[in-house]
Design a protein around this motif. Sequence first.
Motif, PDB file in Angstrom:
ATOM      1  N   ASN A 130      24.173   3.456 -47.121  1.00  0.00           N
ATOM      2  CA  ASN A 130      23.882   4.249 -45.927  1.00  0.00           C
ATOM      3  C   ASN A 130      24.670   3.771 -44.711  1.00  0.00           C
ATOM      4  OD1 ASN A 130      21.617   6.309 -46.430  1.00  0.00           O
ATOM      5  ND2 ASN A 130      20.832   4.495 -47.463  1.00  0.00           N
ATOM      6  N   ASP A 131      24.850   2.460 -44.563  1.00  0.00           N
ATOM      7  CA  ASP A 131      25.637   1.943 -43.439  1.00  0.00           C
ATOM      8  C   ASP A 131      27.075   2.448 -43.502  1.00  0.00           C
ATOM      9  OD1 ASP A 131      23.462   0.635 -42.476  1.00  0.00           O
ATOM     10  OD2 ASP A 131      24.061  -1.368 -43.149  1.00  0.00           O
ATOM     11  N   GLN A 133      28.067   5.194 -44.986  1.00  0.00           N
ATOM     12  CA  GLN A 133      28.029   6.637 -44.725  1.00  0.00           C
ATOM     13  C   GLN A 133      28.067   6.921 -43.225  1.00  0.00           C
ATOM     14  OE1 GLN A 133      26.901   9.673 -46.780  1.00  0.00           O
ATOM     15  NE2 GLN A 133      27.861   8.626 -48.489  1.00  0.00           N
ATOM     16  N   TYR A 134      27.217   6.218 -42.470  1.00  0.00           N
ATOM     17  CA  TYR A 134      27.134   6.491 -41.038  1.00  0.00           C
ATOM     18  C   TYR A 134      28.316   5.898 -40.263  1.00  0.00           C
ATOM     19  CZ  TYR A 134      22.485   8.446 -41.579  1.00  0.00           C
ATOM     20  OH  TYR A 134      21.429   9.240 -41.936  1.00  0.00           O
ATOM     21  N   LYS A 135      28.927   4.860 -40.811  1.00  0.00           N
ATOM     22  CA  LYS A 135      30.047   4.231 -40.122  1.00  0.00           C
ATOM     23  C   LYS A 135      31.336   5.023 -40.290  1.00  0.00           C
ATOM     24  CE  LYS A 135      32.465  -0.206 -39.709  1.00  0.00           C
ATOM     25  NZ  LYS A 135      32.560  -1.594 -40.221  1.00  0.00           N
ATOM     26  N   LYS A 138      29.898  10.109 -41.830  1.00  0.00           N
ATOM     27  CA  LYS A 138      29.070  11.096 -41.143  1.00  0.00           C
ATOM     28  C   LYS A 138      29.373  11.206 -39.660  1.00  0.00           C
ATOM     29  CE  LYS A 138      25.169  11.122 -44.316  1.00  0.00           C
ATOM     30  NZ  LYS A 138      23.703  11.031 -44.467  1.00  0.00           N
ATOM     31  N   ARG A 140      29.741  10.202 -35.636  1.00  0.00           N
ATOM     32  CA  ARG A 140      28.833   9.652 -34.639  1.00  0.00           C
ATOM     33  C   ARG A 140      27.423  10.173 -34.872  1.00  0.00           C
ATOM     34  NH1 ARG A 140      29.777   7.198 -29.850  1.00  0.00           N
ATOM     35  NH2 ARG A 140      28.213   7.374 -28.226  1.00  0.00           N
ATOM     36  N   LYS A 141      26.475   9.281 -34.905  1.00  0.00           N
ATOM     37  CA  LYS A 141      25.093   9.658 -35.210  1.00  0.00           C
ATOM     38  C   LYS A 141      24.185   9.321 -34.040  1.00  0.00           C
ATOM     39  CE  LYS A 141      21.305   8.540 -38.305  1.00  0.00           C
ATOM     40  NZ  LYS A 141      20.505   7.537 -37.667  1.00  0.00           N
ATOM     41  N   VAL A 143      20.474   9.019 -33.210  1.00  0.00           N
ATOM     42  CA  VAL A 143      19.238   8.891 -33.986  1.00  0.00           C
ATOM     43  C   VAL A 143      18.125   9.704 -33.359  1.00  0.00           C
ATOM     44  CG1 VAL A 143      19.857   6.634 -34.881  1.00  0.00           C
ATOM     45  CG2 VAL A 143      18.572   6.793 -32.769  1.00  0.00           C
ATOM     46  N   ASP A 163      21.642   5.451 -29.300  1.00  0.00           N
ATOM     47  CA  ASP A 163      22.848   5.430 -30.133  1.00  0.00           C
ATOM     48  C   ASP A 163      22.986   4.040 -30.745  1.00  0.00           C
ATOM     49  OD1 ASP A 163      25.374   5.417 -31.239  1.00  0.00           O
ATOM     50  OD2 ASP A 163      26.271   6.596 -29.627  1.00  0.00           O
ATOM     51  N   LYS A 165      25.363   2.761 -32.430  1.00  0.00           N
ATOM     52  CA  LYS A 165      26.714   2.196 -32.368  1.00  0.00           C
ATOM     53  C   LYS A 165      26.946   1.473 -31.051  1.00  0.00           C
ATOM     54  CE  LYS A 165      28.958   5.356 -35.611  1.00  0.00           C
ATOM     55  NZ  LYS A 165      30.051   6.325 -35.826  1.00  0.00           N
ATOM     56  N   GLU A 237      15.938   4.567 -38.092  1.00  0.00           N
ATOM     57  CA  GLU A 237      16.717   5.215 -39.140  1.00  0.00           C
ATOM     58  C   GLU A 237      15.793   5.707 -40.246  1.00  0.00           C
ATOM     59  OE1 GLU A 237      18.345   1.562 -39.246  1.00  0.00           O
ATOM     60  OE2 GLU A 237      20.353   2.073 -38.534  1.00  0.00           O
TER      61      GLU A 237
END
Length: 356
Positions: A130-131, A133-135, A138, A140-141, A143, A163, A165, A237
Amino acid sequence: MKILDWYILKRYLLTFAVMIMLFIPIGITVHLAEKIGKIIDKNVPFGEVLLYFLDFTIYFAHLLFPLFLFLSVIWFTSKLANNTEIVAFLSSGVSFSRFLRPYIIGASIVAAFSILLGLYLAPNASKGFNDFQYKYLKGRKEVNKNVLKQINDNDIIYVSNFDPKTKTGRNFTLEHFNRGKMSFKISADRIRFIDKDSTYRLNNYVKRKIKENNDILEITRRKDTLFSFDLEDLTPEEYIAETLGYTELVHFIDREEKRGSSNIGRYKLELYRKWSLPVSVFILTIIAVAVSSRKRRGGMGVNLAFGICIAMVFVFFDKIFGTLASQSDFSPLLAVWFPNIIFGIIAVILLINAKR
């Protein structure tokens, strides 16, 4: 253990291993074909890509573990039936219950491996998967918006969005209560976590101390301070429960229940699945043997088609009740165990018919 037991047990474990080795490369290939463009565009280091697909392999295997087992048992048991080997076993005086014993031994071995996978290996793999994927995949996420949590008996925090990040949140407030009455309130336009000294930096900081006669205001443009909550409280998350080992997950759920988290149902689902999955190994093994132990017209194809239908219904039940538990007041314990209860009843009925 007799020759019959060793013969079936070896076929059980070997076919299961081959089934996993066949399907996982297919899953990796399909997933790579889908993500290769983004991986190249992001210039992801080759080492991180390899580690990602190792995590994906464990994640994928754990996700479809019972289905691989179910199809593999149907496959090799159908071959035994088509070769009239099962007829020979039973004609020699071996009862169907005795014939089932090596399957139960094999299911015990696979269930033990499933527990090891669910308690230790899968959480770490899920975190890495998952890390990544989001890095990289996917983008900028932002939450969950409107995060509202009671972090202890006295404090409630709110942030409109956070955020992970930049570790920055907007419209932050903290309300502190003493004996049921608010004693002070802190608000800020922006909150940012400072890694260097593990403090929080608040912009346009306002602290209102509530007194009986007059309130006391403290206003400053920027303030660095410590808080009793963790950074994870501002980064809820959805997949966090998947990344925790069993003991950590139990403590995490206990803490979130005290805080009144709205995601308790989702967290408990993950906890209960760690124990329901090994049980489903036994149930699906019994169903697979009962279905495929007879020689049928159409041969192995009929048994596999029937097995795939049962597998789809099992997954359907699991997803439907899992969604109900995570998004409503439906009991997570019942949601996790309901497919096992239903298919356990089916297993008993099929087993009784197979013995006849």
